[in-house]
Design a protein around this motif. Structure first.
Motif, PDB file in Angstrom:
ATOM      1  N   GLU A   1       0.851  -1.188   0.000  1.00 33.56           N
ATOM      2  CA  GLU A   1       0.000   0.000   0.000  1.00 33.56           C
ATOM      3  C   GLU A   1       0.888   1.240   0.000  1.00 33.56           C
ATOM      4  O   GLU A   1       2.047   1.182   0.395  1.00 33.56           O
TER       5      GLU A   1
ATOM      6  N   ILE B   1       0.541   5.543   0.879  1.00 33.36           N
ATOM      7  CA  ILE B   1      -0.286   6.648   1.362  1.00 33.36           C
ATOM      8  C   ILE B   1       0.447   7.951   1.058  1.00 33.36           C
ATOM      9  O   ILE B   1       1.444   8.278   1.691  1.00 33.36           O
TER      10      ILE B   1
ATOM     11  N   SER C   1       0.518  11.533   1.543  1.00 33.59           N
ATOM     12  CA  SER C   1      -0.142  12.349   2.565  1.00 33.59           C
ATOM     13  C   SER C   1      -0.137  13.848   2.277  1.00 33.59           C
ATOM     14  O   SER C   1      -0.669  14.619   3.071  1.00 33.59           O
TER      15      SER C   1
ATOM     16  N   ILE D   1      -4.977  13.252   1.014  1.00 33.15           N
ATOM     17  CA  ILE D   1      -4.531  11.869   1.040  1.00 33.15           C
ATOM     18  C   ILE D   1      -4.886  11.190  -0.273  1.00 33.15           C
ATOM     19  O   ILE D   1      -6.067  11.058  -0.620  1.00 33.15           O
TER      20      ILE D   1
ATOM     21  N   LEU E   1      -4.662   7.602  -1.698  1.00 33.41           N
ATOM     22  CA  LEU E   1      -4.450   6.245  -1.201  1.00 33.41           C
ATOM     23  C   LEU E   1      -4.274   5.268  -2.356  1.00 33.41           C
ATOM     24  O   LEU E   1      -5.081   5.241  -3.299  1.00 33.41           O
TER      25      LEU E   1
ATOM     26  N   ASN F   1      -4.308   1.482  -2.526  1.00 30.08           N
ATOM     27  CA  ASN F   1      -4.680   0.355  -1.679  1.00 30.08           C
ATOM     28  C   ASN F   1      -4.455  -0.977  -2.392  1.00 30.08           C
ATOM     29  O   ASN F   1      -5.362  -1.546  -2.982  1.00 30.08           O
TER      30      ASN F   1
ATOM     31  N   ARG G   1      -7.949   9.574   6.923  1.00 27.47           N
ATOM     32  CA  ARG G   1      -7.648   8.698   8.059  1.00 27.47           C
ATOM     33  C   ARG G   1      -8.833   8.710   9.034  1.00 27.47           C
ATOM     34  O   ARG G   1      -9.243   9.759   9.509  1.00 27.47           O
TER      35      ARG G   1
ATOM     36  N   TYR H   1      -8.194   3.838   7.153  1.00 28.49           N
ATOM     37  CA  TYR H   1      -8.592   4.805   6.138  1.00 28.49           C
ATOM     38  C   TYR H   1      -9.935   4.394   5.536  1.00 28.49           C
ATOM     39  O   TYR H   1     -10.311   3.216   5.581  1.00 28.49           O
TER      40      TYR H   1
END
Length: 278
Positions: free
Chosen positions: A52, A54, A56, A65, A67, A69, A207, A249
């Protein structure tokens, strides 16, 4: 930093300048598509489905963010590609003469620079090995790759994530917003029904809780997940990196990662030990 990265970031910053950014704890914009900044690097081979990421400080997301995943490949290149053939821009025959041209992929500082803005390469030995050459005019290390041309001398173009697999077939992975080819092999994205392709695994998030087993953090303003999303652990706190980006998240419902076998029938490149799927 590559010039392609700089041009991409400047474009993003111009958008940011026109609007104020909300704080990272807000959930507005969760699920909006985002393009990870790693993809502006022409040497970036893509993400691995077993990992993963992230981001930020994303300027593309209201939540800040972006993401990733457990996603495979590049968002900007759905089918991926085989490794392009490196070439010598000073040797017209280095691409074999099979209607292929030697084109620039990217330019970066020499590996010895370590942030020194005055650092310049003096010869190819100062660069990164095969496929890299030193441009003594600007002191940058540059990568060149062979790119097949059409009969009229034009290129087939770059893959576009908004196009179908048939429309992207035979086209190169390129640095987003440019015609600069990516110099690395790239895996194809996982199957559309896998929950691991770009639409289901790469988007703006926020988050929503601490990592499993961690005490609550009353000082962090966690978000609440909007409809269609669930709060799930993405990054356990193993004592490395910033603890404020570990934890849970908002992810799309039914998209929790269970294993790389989820990748399924990949429509693009998979014939590699680095690529999951079949």
């Amino acid at each position: 930093m590559t010039r392609s990265i700089l041009s991409g970031l400047l474009g993003l910053l111009s958008v940011v300048a026109m609007a104020s950014l909300p704080s990272a704890c807000e959930s507005g914009g969760v699920g909006d598509p985002c393009l990870p900044e790693d993809e502006y690097d022409p040497q970036f081979a893509g993400f691995k489905v077993t990992e993963e990421n992230i981001e930020s400080r994303s300027f593309q997301c209201q939540t800040r963010i972006c993401l990733v995943n457990h996603f495979q490949g590049r968002v900007s290149c759905p089918l991926g590609q085989e490794a392009p053939e490196p070439c010598d821009p000073n040797n017209a025959a280095s691409c074999g003469g099979n209607r292929a041209a030697c084109v620039l992929s990217g330019a970066v500082e020499p590996p010895s620079c370590a942030g020194n803005q005055d650092c310049r390469c003096q010869s190819n030995d100062d660069c990164y090995g095969e496929g890299w050459s030193c441009d003594t005019a600007d002191g940058m290390c540059k990568a060149y790759v062979c790119r097949v041309q059409n009969a009229d001398g034009s290129f087939k173009g770059c893959q576009d994530p908004t196009k179908s697999a048939d429309e992207n077939a035979g086209k190169a992975c390129c640095v987003p917003g440019t015609e600069d080819p990516v110099a690395s092999p790239v895996c194809g994205q996982c199957a559309p029904n896998s929950n691991r392709n770009a639409a289901q695994a790469v988007y703006c998030s926020c988050r929503c809780g601490v990592a499993d087993g961690e005490p609550d953090d009353p000082n962090f303003n966690f978000c609440e997940c909007p409809q269609g999303f669930t709060c799930a652990e993405i990054r356990p706190n193993v004592g490395l990196g910033d603890p404020n980006i570990t934890g849970k998240y908002c992810i799309k419902k039914n998209s929790q990662f269970e294993g790389e076998q989820e990748c399924g029938d990949v429509p693009g490149r998979v014939n590699s030990d680095q690529c999951e799927g079949f």
